[in-house]
Design an enzyme around this catalytic site. Structure first.
Site, PDB file in Angstrom:
ATOM      1  CB  SER A 156      -0.894   0.021   1.246  1.00 52.33           C
ATOM      2  OG  SER A 156      -1.530   1.280   1.418  1.00 52.33           O
ATOM      3  CE  LYS A 204      -1.434  -3.876   3.154  1.00 51.73           C
ATOM      4  NZ  LYS A 204      -1.593  -4.984   2.195  1.00 51.73           N
ATOM      5  CE1 TYR A 254      -3.955  -2.514   5.281  1.00 52.59           C
ATOM      6  CE2 TYR A 254      -3.252  -0.242   4.980  1.00 52.59           C
ATOM      7  CZ  TYR A 254      -3.728  -1.422   4.454  1.00 52.59           C
ATOM      8  OH  TYR A 254      -3.975  -1.518   3.105  1.00 52.59           O
TER       9      TYR A 254
END
Length: 279
Positions: A170, A187, A183
């Protein structure tokens, strides 16, 4: 003048044909008869990638944690005349990972492509408020399962003489999203995993690259675009001032899995509308 015009027209047509050929426009099905596994692929970016790989000639095995989602996605893509099958797979479970690989091998004789797309985001808030359980779940699914899924397919790719792995990270790996600390960290870890796998698997003729989508209009990212104010704020970080579509991620993945990318490994491609993306 007419003859000259005809000659010029003929030259223009010939040059156009040469340009089209050099650009690969005349080639059909760059992934013909390749076998691809795509995790978390019944909607959003994973679904768009699966559709594109199949359109480009691959036999695609899709997966999701829920059977009803697998059935729906398979029916949709088969209805478009594409070679797609699917099975339930929770990437955090070893038996599910093995079953996904076995299905592809039993149906199609091997595996050429893995697109690791599965991810979770069980938390929103301050990083200092994250519990150990949240850290474990996020890193287990987003990072560890990706590494273990790759480990599962490598022996099958070796039997085919090589393969291609694409890990979906991401833009949050570069520019953290507020409130999504675990998160974001997971990533960023995938960028390092890509580099390490690429180095280790190059002697086996297996290329490993990474896709880093920006803000793409999916259910997973809806918290950033359902509210009009949030959507407008998000657009301020992009040079292309709109939210991306899943299909805008799919073509680059197909390219990375094709022979056109045969000299590319260990790289991360950002598809983020110009969102800042440097560590």
């Amino acid at each position: 003048m007419l003859k000259v015009g005809l000659r010029l027209g003929g030259c223009a047509q010939a040059w156009c044909s040469v340009r089209m050929a050099s650009a690969g426009v005349t080639r059909q099905k760059p992934l013909a008869n390749k076998v691809a596994l795509v995790t978390a692929s019944t909607d959003g970016i994973g679904f768009a990638i699966s559709r594109r790989l199949a359109q480009d000639g691959a036999h695609v095995v899709i997966s999701s944690r829920k059977q009803k989602n697998v059935d729906r996605a398979v029916a949709t893509l088969k209805g478009e005349g594409l070679s797609v099958t699917g099975t339930v797979c929770h990437v955090g479970k070893a038996e599910d990972r093995k079953q996904l690989v076995a299905m592809a091998v039993n149906l199609h004789g091997g595996i050429d492509i893995l697109v690791s797309n599965a991810a979770v985001n069980p938390f929103f808030g301050n990083l200092m408020d994250v519990t150990e359980d949240v850290w474990d779940k996020t890193l287990d699914i987003n990072v560890k399962a990706t590494a273990l899924m790759t480990k599962e397919v490598v022996p099958e790719m070796e039997k085919r003489g090589g393969g291609s792995v694409v890990i979906v990270s991401s833009v949050a790996a570069f520019t953290p999203f507020h409130g999504l600390g675990p998160y974001n960290v997971s990533k960023t870890a995938l960028l390092g995993l890509t580099k390490n796998l690429a180095l280790e698997l190059a002697p086996k003729n297996i290329r490993v690259n990474c896709l880093a989508p920006g803000l793409i209009k999916t259910n997973f990212s809806s918290m950033f675009w359902m509210d009009k104010t949030k959507e407008e704020n998000a657009k301020n970080f992009m040079q292309i001032e709109r939210i991306g579509k899943p299909e805008e991620c799919a073509g680059i993945v197909s390219f990375m899995c094709s022979e056109d990318a045969s000299y590319i490994t260990g790289e991360t491609v950002v598809v983020g509308g110009g969102t800042p993306s440097r560590l």
